[in-house]
Design an enzyme around this catalytic site. Structure first.
Site, mmCIF file in Angstrom:
data_model
loop_
_atom_site.group_PDB
_atom_site.id
_atom_site.type_symbol
_atom_site.label_atom_id
_atom_site.label_comp_id
_atom_site.label_asym_id
_atom_site.label_seq_id
_atom_site.Cartn_x
_atom_site.Cartn_y
_atom_site.Cartn_z
ATOM 1 C CG HIS A 19 -1.755 1.185 1.408
ATOM 2 N ND1 HIS A 19 -3.095 1.215 1.087
ATOM 3 C CD2 HIS A 19 -1.480 2.426 1.893
ATOM 4 C CE1 HIS A 19 -3.597 2.403 1.339
ATOM 5 N NE2 HIS A 19 -2.636 3.159 1.843
ATOM 6 C CD GLU A 20 1.673 3.591 3.674
ATOM 7 O OE1 GLU A 20 1.985 4.670 3.129
ATOM 8 O OE2 GLU A 20 0.599 3.429 4.275
ATOM 9 C CG HIS A 23 0.308 6.104 -0.712
ATOM 10 N ND1 HIS A 23 -0.788 6.608 -1.364
ATOM 11 C CD2 HIS A 23 -0.164 5.506 0.418
ATOM 12 C CE1 HIS A 23 -1.881 6.329 -0.664
ATOM 13 N NE2 HIS A 23 -1.528 5.651 0.416
#
Length: 303
Positions: A19-20, A23
């Site tokens: 997820h990170e 980003h």
């Protein structure tokens, strides 16, 4: 079964990294090359970790009832992104990463590779992990700061509305807690949508419920809590090492002098020091450059 706790915990931490990373790679492509210098283009969970948002909140949400809340701490310098489209895309990249994981994890169920009748722990745990990914996507798309759903629409909002919403960013997670605990209609609607999506992914509800049941067993929860404590200890060890490095190298860190000049052009030194001190309390053990970039970005954003 303790194996279920280990599988779900490790799988969830891996998904937090994914997820990170989503980003970070979107920000890098959008113009913020500083994410590479900060070490975010990696799947190492310690690079993203912030004790509260990376471990404590996600584990609490899982123990509450299998709600997937990605944590982590990736600071994006939005001033370096090319335009508002990229700002929205950076926020959307995290939930998109969880959606991709949900699709990948559901492939064995869709292709019939796994028998539906199984008395072991693996199938229910895998189904439960799919549920975590789907719930993460829906939860993160809520337009509540600091969730990604708000980050997607924020660049398109008037500056005065952005300033008002930012005041609630520190309370966003508690607002979500409150919605689940005190607004039954919200909780029911949330889970109905989650199970509609998992059904579309061909993941049997019974397997999900079995996985949830395994995850709620005392031995499984003990394993998860042990993983939480171990993760916090690792973070403490790394942060202690980082703080010693930053104490020696922060004055020589590239760009720090220029950033201090930028800060001085925005506020007086006393105010700048106060803002940096406040940021250090919220995000301990980051680099001097990290704090300066964050404060400068916030000041310009709120003007």
């Amino acid at each position: 079964m303790w194996q279920a706790g280990v599988f779900v915990f490790v799988g969830w931490i891996a998904s937090v990294c994914f997820h990170e990373f989503g980003h970070a790679i979107a920000a890098y492509m959008g113009g913020d090359k500083s994410v590479k210098e900060k070490g975010y283009l990696t799947f190492n969970p310690l690079k993203y970790a912030h004790p509260q948002t990376s471990l404590v909140f996600p584990v609490l949400f899982m123990l509450m009832g299998g709600i997937g809340l990605p944590g982590g701490a990736v600071y994006i310098n939005h001033n370096l992104l090319r335009n508002r489209f990229w700002q929205s895309l950076v926020s959307a990249a995290g939930p998109l990463a969880n959606l991709v994981l949900a699709l990948i994890l559901a492939i064995p169920f869709q292709q019939g590779w796994i028998p539906l009748q199984d008395n072991g722990w693996f199938l229910p745990s895998l189904a439960f992990l799919v549920l975590l990914q789907v719930s993460s996507v829906i939860l993160n798309l809520l337009p509540i700061p600091p969730l990604d759903g708000y980050g997607i629409i924020e660049p398109w909002l008037p500056a005065n509305i952005q300033r008002q919403c930012q005041k609630f960013s520190n309370w966003g997670f508690w607002i979500v807690f409150g919605l689940f605990w005190f607004v039954p209609a919200f909780s029911q609607g949330f889970w109905q949508l989650v199970f509609i999506i998992t059904n579309q992914l061909a993941v049997e509800p019974n397997l999900i419920l079995q996985g949830n049941s395994l995850f709620r067993q005392p031995i499984t929860r003990a394993v998860v809590l042990a993983g939480l404590l171990g993760g916090l200890w690792l973070l403490k060890q790394q942060n202690g090492s980082n703080s010693r490095v930053y104490a020696v190298s922060s004055r020589r860190e590239p760009g720090v002098t220029g950033l201090r000049k930028q800060l001085a052009s925005l506020v007086d030194r006393r105010t700048g020091d106060r803002l940096i001190a406040s940021e250090k309390q919220k995000n301990p053990h980051q680099s001097e450059r990290w704090y300066l970039e964050k404060v400068i970005y916030d000041l310009r954003r709120h003007r």
